[in-house]
Write an enzyme that holds these catalytic residues in place. Structure first.
Site, short mmCIF file in Angstrom:
data_model
loop_
_atom_site.label_atom_id
_atom_site.label_comp_id
_atom_site.label_asym_id
_atom_site.label_seq_id
_atom_site.Cartn_x
_atom_site.Cartn_y
_atom_site.Cartn_z
N ASP A 34 -32.41 -2.33 13.66
CA ASP A 34 -33.49 -3.01 13.79
C ASP A 34 -34.21 -3.03 12.23
OD1 ASP A 34 -35.54 -4.84 14.39
OD2 ASP A 34 -36.24 -3.50 15.87
N SER A 75 -28.64 -9.34 20.82
CA SER A 75 -28.85 -9.35 22.39
C SER A 75 -29.11 -10.77 23.04
CB SER A 75 -30.45 -8.95 22.73
OG SER A 75 -31.30 -9.73 22.11
N GLU A 77 -31.47 -11.93 24.50
CA GLU A 77 -32.87 -12.55 23.98
C GLU A 77 -32.75 -13.12 22.57
OE1 GLU A 77 -32.56 -9.60 25.44
OE2 GLU A 77 -33.63 -10.10 27.41
N ASN A 78 -31.83 -12.67 21.82
CA ASN A 78 -31.72 -12.98 20.27
C ASN A 78 -31.35 -14.56 20.22
OD1 ASN A 78 -30.67 -9.72 18.92
ND2 ASN A 78 -32.76 -10.58 18.80
N GLU A 99 -29.85 10.81 24.70
CA GLU A 99 -30.92 11.52 23.90
C GLU A 99 -31.09 10.31 23.03
OE1 GLU A 99 -32.44 14.46 23.68
OE2 GLU A 99 -31.18 15.09 25.37
C1 IPE Z 1 -32.00 -6.83 12.95
O1 IPE Z 1 -33.11 -6.55 12.63
C2 IPE Z 1 -31.48 -6.77 14.29
C3 IPE Z 1 -30.65 -8.05 14.86
C4 IPE Z 1 -31.07 -8.70 15.94
C5 IPE Z 1 -29.49 -8.49 13.81
P1 IPE Z 1 -34.19 -7.91 12.87
O2 IPE Z 1 -33.77 -9.23 12.42
O3 IPE Z 1 -34.83 -7.71 14.11
O4 IPE Z 1 -35.26 -7.33 11.76
P2 IPE Z 1 -36.93 -7.38 12.13
O5 IPE Z 1 -37.33 -6.60 13.14
O6 IPE Z 1 -37.42 -8.83 12.28
O7 IPE Z 1 -37.44 -6.79 10.86
MG MG Z 2 -36.38 -6.76 15.00
#
Ligand code: IPE
Ligand code: MG
Length: 221
Positions: free
Chosen positions: A2, A47, A49-50, A187
Site C-alpha cells: 500500500d 482486491s 474492491e479495487n 503475526e
Molecule cells: C497500491 O497502493 C495498492 C494497490 C491496489 C495496487 P495504492 O494505490 O493503494 O496507493 P495509495 O494508498 O493511494 O497511496
Molecule cells: Mg491504498
C-alpha cells in the site's frame, strides 16, 4: 502493498508512476525471499474492491501485471520460483487469464519460493466460494460434521500453509478484506514506509521483528 499513489503524489507525479515503482519493490522483496529460502511470498496486488477505482487506473494495474508476467519468466525459471495467482479470476480479461495460466503451468514444477499474487481477491469472497463449493460437494450430514479445518481445502489457498507474517505498508492499520480466514494466528507488522520505498532492508527489518515474536496460539507457554 500500500502507498503507491501517495508515493507518486509526494513527488508531484501521477499515481501510475507509483505503481511502476512498486513493481521494483516486488522484485527486491522476491529476490530477498529467494535468497533467504522463504517458501511462500504472497502479495495482495488487487482486491475485489479495487475494481471500483477509476477505469484508467484499473487498466494500468492489469497492464502492469501482464507486462511483468511477460518479463519475468526467465527470472522465475532461473531462480526456481513457482508462480501462482489466486482470486476471482472470472473478472480478469481473457488475455491476462491466458498469460497467467501459461506462467503457472511453466513454473508449476519449480520447487523454490512460491510467489502467490492475489488478484481480484477478497477474504469474504474466498470464504463464500469455499462454502458454496463444500455445499455442492458434500452431503448435508457431512457439512454438519465439518470442523473449521475441513473448510481449508475449499478455500483458494488449499494446500498453502497459513501465513506466518503479514506486512502492511503505508501506515494503514487494517486488513482490508485480505485472507480473513487464513490469518487467524498470523503475526501482523505495520510500517509507515510506502510500498515503493519498501525494499530489501525494510523487508529484513520486518522479518527480524517477526523473529522476536512469541507465538502461543492461544495457549500458555
Ligand atoms: C497500491 O497502493 C495498492 C494497490 C491496489 C495496487 P495504492 O494505490 O493503494 O496507493 P495509495 O494508498 O493511494 O497511496
Ligand atoms: Mg491504498
Amino acid at each position: 502493498m500500500d502507498g503507491n499513489g501517495r508515493w507518486a503524489k509526494l513527488r508531484g507525479k501521477e499515481r501510475v508512476y507509483g505503481h511502476s515503482e512498486g513493481v521494483e519493490s516486488v522484485r527486491a522483496c522476491l529476490e530477498k525471499a529467494v535468497e533467504l529460502g522463504i517458501e511462500y511470498l504472497s502479495l495482495y496486488a488487487f482486491s475485489e474492491e479495487n475494481w471500483n477505482r477509476p477505469q484508467e487506473e484499473v487498466d494500468t494495474l492489469m497492464g502492469l501485471m501482464m507486462q511483468c508476467i511477460g518479463q519475468e519468466l526467465d527470472n522465475f525459471m532461473k531462480n526456481n520460483i513457482r508462480f501462482v495467482v489466486l482470486g476471482n479470476r472470472t473478472r480478469l480479461g481473457d488475455g491476462l487469464n491466458e498469460a497467467i495460466d501459461r506462467m503457472m503451468a511453466t513454473t508449476g514444477s519449480n520447487t523454490g519460493t512460491t510467489l502467490i499474487v492475489f488478484l481480484s481477491y477478497s477474504g469474504k469472497w474466498d470464504i463464500l466460494q469455499a462454502m458454496k463449493k463444500a455445499a455442492a460437494t458434500l452431503a448435508l450430514g457431512q457439512i454438519q460434521q465439518m470442523k473449521t479445518e475441513d473448510l481449508d481445502p475449499y478455500l483458494v489457498t488449499a494446500g498453502v500453509p497459513d501465513p506466518d507474517l503479514l506486512i502492511r505498508t503505508s501506515g494503514e492499520l487494517r486488513i482490508s478484506n485480505y485472507m480473513l480466514w487464513q490469518t487467524a494466528y498470523t503475526e501482523f507488522y505495520f510500517t509507515d514506509t510506502l510500498w515503493p520505498d519498501f525494499r530489501k532492508p525494510q523487508f529484513v527489518q520486518a522479518l527480524e521483528a517477526y523473529a522476536s515474536r512469541d507465538r502461543r496460539y492461544g495457549k500458555v507457554k
